[in-house]
Design a protein around this motif. Structure first.
Motif, PDB file in Angstrom:
ATOM      1  N   ALA A  32       0.488  -1.519  -0.237  1.00  0.00           N
ATOM      2  CA  ALA A  32       0.105  -0.352  -0.278  1.00  0.00           C
ATOM      3  C   ALA A  32       1.138   1.257  -0.436  1.00  0.00           C
ATOM      4  CB  ALA A  32      -0.878   0.311   1.221  1.00  0.00           C
ATOM      5  N   ALA A  33       1.927   1.108   0.721  1.00  0.00           N
ATOM      6  CA  ALA A  33       3.119   2.770   0.649  1.00  0.00           C
ATOM      7  C   ALA A  33       3.530   2.177  -0.449  1.00  0.00           C
ATOM      8  CB  ALA A  33       3.571   2.123   2.244  1.00  0.00           C
ATOM      9  N   LEU A  34       4.009   1.719  -1.205  1.00  0.00           N
ATOM     10  CA  LEU A  34       4.577   1.471  -2.427  1.00  0.00           C
ATOM     11  C   LEU A  34       3.715   2.104  -3.386  1.00  0.00           C
ATOM     12  CD1 LEU A  34       7.090  -1.174  -2.519  1.00  0.00           C
ATOM     13  CD2 LEU A  34       7.785   1.076  -1.986  1.00  0.00           C
ATOM     14  N   ARG A  35       2.184   1.780  -3.377  1.00  0.00           N
ATOM     15  CA  ARG A  35       1.101   2.355  -4.158  1.00  0.00           C
ATOM     16  C   ARG A  35       1.168   3.961  -4.075  1.00  0.00           C
ATOM     17  NH1 ARG A  35      -3.055   0.057  -3.333  1.00  0.00           N
ATOM     18  NH2 ARG A  35      -2.386  -1.741  -2.228  1.00  0.00           N
ATOM     19  N   GLY A  36       1.207   4.171  -2.483  1.00  0.00           N
ATOM     20  CA  GLY A  36       0.303   5.556  -2.058  1.00  0.00           C
ATOM     21  C   GLY A  36       1.240   6.331  -2.016  1.00  0.00           C
ATOM     22  N   GLY A  37       2.136   6.221  -1.592  1.00  0.00           N
ATOM     23  CA  GLY A  37       3.274   6.471  -0.453  1.00  0.00           C
ATOM     24  C   GLY A  37       2.853   7.585   0.856  1.00  0.00           C
ATOM     25  N   PRO A  38       3.181   8.358   1.533  1.00  0.00           N
ATOM     26  CA  PRO A  38       4.140   8.947   0.757  1.00  0.00           C
ATOM     27  C   PRO A  38       6.054   8.086   0.932  1.00  0.00           C
ATOM     28  CG  PRO A  38       3.523   9.912   2.865  1.00  0.00           C
ATOM     29  CD  PRO A  38       2.689   9.042   2.103  1.00  0.00           C
ATOM     30  N   PHE A  39       7.065   8.720   0.215  1.00  0.00           N
ATOM     31  CA  PHE A  39       8.684   8.118   0.245  1.00  0.00           C
ATOM     32  C   PHE A  39       8.947   7.402   1.182  1.00  0.00           C
ATOM     33  CE2 PHE A  39      12.661   9.199   1.010  1.00  0.00           C
ATOM     34  CZ  PHE A  39      13.092   7.870   0.221  1.00  0.00           C
ATOM     35  N   HIS A  40       8.563   8.346   3.195  1.00  0.00           N
ATOM     36  CA  HIS A  40       9.115   7.797   4.185  1.00  0.00           C
ATOM     37  C   HIS A  40       8.383   7.408   4.705  1.00  0.00           C
ATOM     38  CE1 HIS A  40       5.961  10.619   5.588  1.00  0.00           C
ATOM     39  NE2 HIS A  40       6.300  10.393   6.808  1.00  0.00           N
ATOM     40  N   VAL A  41       7.433   7.236   4.492  1.00  0.00           N
ATOM     41  CA  VAL A  41       6.450   5.651   4.525  1.00  0.00           C
ATOM     42  C   VAL A  41       6.643   4.821   4.637  1.00  0.00           C
ATOM     43  CG1 VAL A  41       3.938   5.125   4.521  1.00  0.00           C
ATOM     44  CG2 VAL A  41       4.502   7.066   5.706  1.00  0.00           C
ATOM     45  N   ALA A  42       6.782   4.438   3.062  1.00  0.00           N
ATOM     46  CA  ALA A  42       7.163   3.533   2.153  1.00  0.00           C
ATOM     47  C   ALA A  42       9.148   3.054   2.740  1.00  0.00           C
ATOM     48  CB  ALA A  42       6.928   3.435   0.367  1.00  0.00           C
ATOM     49  N   LEU A  43      10.130   3.953   2.511  1.00  0.00           N
ATOM     50  CA  LEU A  43      10.987   3.508   3.628  1.00  0.00           C
ATOM     51  C   LEU A  43      10.930   2.803   4.111  1.00  0.00           C
ATOM     52  CD1 LEU A  43      14.403   3.506   2.384  1.00  0.00           C
ATOM     53  CD2 LEU A  43      13.367   5.651   3.652  1.00  0.00           C
ATOM     54  N   ARG A  44      10.297   3.490   5.604  1.00  0.00           N
ATOM     55  CA  ARG A  44       9.960   2.390   6.309  1.00  0.00           C
ATOM     56  C   ARG A  44       9.390   1.292   6.195  1.00  0.00           C
ATOM     57  NH1 ARG A  44       7.212   6.551   8.503  1.00  0.00           N
ATOM     58  NH2 ARG A  44       5.634   5.795   9.142  1.00  0.00           N
ATOM     59  N   ALA A  45       8.283   1.063   5.413  1.00  0.00           N
ATOM     60  CA  ALA A  45       7.518  -0.278   5.641  1.00  0.00           C
ATOM     61  C   ALA A  45       8.822  -1.130   4.931  1.00  0.00           C
ATOM     62  CB  ALA A  45       6.498   0.359   4.892  1.00  0.00           C
ATOM     63  N   ALA A  46       9.466  -0.874   4.161  1.00  0.00           N
ATOM     64  CA  ALA A  46      10.256  -1.253   3.463  1.00  0.00           C
ATOM     65  C   ALA A  46      11.505  -1.915   4.324  1.00  0.00           C
ATOM     66  CB  ALA A  46      10.383  -0.524   2.004  1.00  0.00           C
ATOM     67  N   ILE A  47      11.951  -1.259   4.846  1.00  0.00           N
ATOM     68  CA  ILE A  47      13.155  -1.326   6.113  1.00  0.00           C
ATOM     69  C   ILE A  47      12.495  -2.253   7.401  1.00  0.00           C
ATOM     70  CG2 ILE A  47      14.803  -0.847   8.221  1.00  0.00           C
ATOM     71  CD1 ILE A  47      14.416   1.692   6.497  1.00  0.00           C
ATOM     72  N   ALA A  48      10.797  -2.128   7.533  1.00  0.00           N
ATOM     73  CA  ALA A  48      10.412  -3.024   8.910  1.00  0.00           C
ATOM     74  C   ALA A  48       9.748  -4.499   8.491  1.00  0.00           C
ATOM     75  CB  ALA A  48       9.114  -2.347   9.005  1.00  0.00           C
ATOM     76  N   ALA A  49       9.584  -4.583   6.368  1.00  0.00           N
ATOM     77  CA  ALA A  49       9.518  -5.507   6.671  1.00  0.00           C
ATOM     78  C   ALA A  49      10.373  -6.825   5.885  1.00  0.00           C
ATOM     79  CB  ALA A  49       9.081  -5.773   4.919  1.00  0.00           C
ATOM     80  N   ARG A  50      11.730  -6.254   6.069  1.00  0.00           N
ATOM     81  CA  ARG A  50      12.813  -6.659   5.470  1.00  0.00           C
ATOM     82  C   ARG A  50      13.729  -7.090   6.571  1.00  0.00           C
ATOM     83  NH1 ARG A  50      10.940  -8.024   2.089  1.00  0.00           N
ATOM     84  NH2 ARG A  50      10.746  -6.351  -0.407  1.00  0.00           N
ATOM     85  N   GLY A  51      12.759  -6.629   8.258  1.00  0.00           N
ATOM     86  CA  GLY A  51      13.143  -6.432   9.603  1.00  0.00           C
ATOM     87  C   GLY A  51      15.406  -6.319   9.501  1.00  0.00           C
ATOM     88  N   LEU A  52      15.505  -5.701   8.891  1.00  0.00           N
ATOM     89  CA  LEU A  52      16.625  -4.736   9.327  1.00  0.00           C
ATOM     90  C   LEU A  52      16.969  -3.879   9.830  1.00  0.00           C
ATOM     91  CD1 LEU A  52      17.723  -4.772   4.925  1.00  0.00           C
ATOM     92  CD2 LEU A  52      18.161  -5.730   6.804  1.00  0.00           C
ATOM     93  N   PRO A  53      17.878  -3.606  11.060  1.00  0.00           N
ATOM     94  CA  PRO A  53      18.263  -2.908  11.433  1.00  0.00           C
ATOM     95  C   PRO A  53      18.973  -1.692  10.279  1.00  0.00           C
ATOM     96  CG  PRO A  53      19.595  -3.923  12.098  1.00  0.00           C
ATOM     97  CD  PRO A  53      18.907  -4.820  11.213  1.00  0.00           C
ATOM     98  N   LEU A  54      18.848  -0.196  10.864  1.00  0.00           N
ATOM     99  CA  LEU A  54      19.483   0.408  10.270  1.00  0.00           C
ATOM    100  C   LEU A  54      21.037   0.462   9.909  1.00  0.00           C
ATOM    101  CD1 LEU A  54      17.556   4.380  10.920  1.00  0.00           C
ATOM    102  CD2 LEU A  54      16.752   2.802   9.290  1.00  0.00           C
ATOM    103  N   GLN A  55      21.647   0.612  11.053  1.00  0.00           N
ATOM    104  CA  GLN A  55      23.262  -0.218  10.949  1.00  0.00           C
ATOM    105  C   GLN A  55      23.464  -0.884   9.782  1.00  0.00           C
ATOM    106  OE1 GLN A  55      21.056  -0.281  13.451  1.00  0.00           O
ATOM    107  NE2 GLN A  55      22.897   1.332  15.879  1.00  0.00           N
ATOM    108  N   ARG A  56      22.667  -1.938   9.836  1.00  0.00           N
ATOM    109  CA  ARG A  56      22.483  -3.617   8.468  1.00  0.00           C
ATOM    110  C   ARG A  56      22.443  -2.328   6.692  1.00  0.00           C
ATOM    111  NH1 ARG A  56      25.660  -6.953   8.676  1.00  0.00           N
ATOM    112  NH2 ARG A  56      24.971  -8.018   7.456  1.00  0.00           N
ATOM    113  N   VAL A  57      21.185  -1.729   7.148  1.00  0.00           N
ATOM    114  CA  VAL A  57      21.161  -1.270   5.983  1.00  0.00           C
ATOM    115  C   VAL A  57      22.355   0.094   5.368  1.00  0.00           C
ATOM    116  CG1 VAL A  57      19.545   1.101   4.888  1.00  0.00           C
ATOM    117  CG2 VAL A  57      18.552  -0.859   6.342  1.00  0.00           C
TER     118      VAL A  57
END
Length: 329
Positions: A32-57
């Protein structure tokens, strides 16, 4: 061999179902976030979906040859800041691969038009145009061997923009007062980004004061022109210098705004826009943007006086963008 208690299998089964439900929910949120945005919501959802801490990113980005701090990544996913610089935009493209997202999915969200002042009014330049111009500008600066730090700090920058009888951006003049913060500085690289539909190959650059024109590079599709202004002396660290130049444009259609971006804090900035007597807008306003991807803010109406001009003054500029917009009818 003893058997494990039955409830242990039941607990394991329950956890698996819960995990599956959580994964399904995260995937739905990301879609839903990738379809409708905004950017920061989509980015946060993508990082959460992959289960990656920011240090790993950050680690994965460094393996792609892109340096971005954990603090910046945190700001991006919170919506406190949005990627703007060429290095940051390269990071967004790398994030699409790292987070296993469709190509251009995050870039598309950054490219959405965000400058519409009101329904029915023409929008400002889109983020996609800034994005394209940013990539082109980086390549042109490399051609001119211009480092990211040009060795100059701006103490004062005054611009005068003339709008012609056909509502076109006819010319802009710039006067700079700078101070060198290292030895050997003998030039300044000026950037002009014309209005949509302009023809950089028909523009010209004139040195007005204490400089001469050097190499000029143009890119038709994005409307970007880059020009060297050569000093007649080599500045030492601490030296101040004043110079002026003009860009003759007049190659596009009706102009609706003039925007100046600042990559770092600096001194005073003044902008004056003067209109032809046969092309006076009905309304003018000033505005600010934290970045090319951010919405406009700080809107203030400007009255067009009998001299058919409006202006703004920023005593000390901050990183971001400031400009004047106008409506023709």
């Amino acid at each position: 061999m003893p058997h494990a208690p039955q409830h242990a299998d039941a607990d394991a089964h329950t956890v698996t179902e819960a995990d599956a439900e959580a994964d399904s929910g995260a995937a739905a949120e990301l879609d839903a976030a990738l379809r409708g945005g905004p950017f920061h919501v989509a980015l946060r959802a993508a990082i959460a979906a992959r289960g990656l801490p920011l240090q790993r990113v950050q680690h994965h980005l460094s393996r792609h040859g892109v340096k971005v701090g954990v603090t910046s990544l945190s700001y991006w996913q919170q919506g406190a800041r949005r990627p703007q610089r060429p290095e940051s935009l390269r990071a967004v493209r790398a994030l699409e691969e790292i987070l296993q997202l469709p190509d251009e999915s995050l870039i598309r969200l950054l490219a959405e038009t965000d400058g519409q002042a009101s329904a029915g009014q023409p929008t400002g330049r889109t983020y996609r145009s800034f994005l394209a111009a940013s990539d082109v500008l980086e390549k042109l600066l490399v051609e001119l061997e211009c480092p990211p730090d040009d060795g100059l700090h701006t103490l004062g920058h005054h611009e005068r923009v003339r709008i012609g009888a056909c509502r076109e951006l006819l010319e802009r003049e710039s006067q700079h007062i700078v101070r060198a913060h290292r030895d050997g500085i003998d030039r300044f690289v000026a950037v002009h980004h014309g209005d949509p539909g302009c023809a950089p190959e028909r523009m010209s650059v004139r040195a007005l004061e204490n400089c001469r024109t050097g190499r000029v590079r143009r890119h038709h599709d994005t409307g970007v022109l880059v020009a060297e202004l050569l000093f007649d002396t080599r500045l030492r660290a601490g030296d101040t210098f004043l110079f002026g130049y003009a860009v003759e444009d007049g190659t596009a259609g009706a102009s609706r705004e003039y925007v100046r971006g600042f990559g770092a804090p600096g001194g005073q900035y003044a902008l004056q826009v003067r209109f032809d007597e046969n092309a006076v807008p009905v309304r003018c306003h000033r505005f600010t943007r934290h970045s090319a991807a951010a919405p406009r803010g700080g809107r203030q109406e400007l009255a067009v006086g009998r001299h058919r001009s409006v202006h703004l003054v920023e005593p000390r500029v901050r990183s971001g963008m400031v400009g004047i917009g106008w409506d023709w009818e």
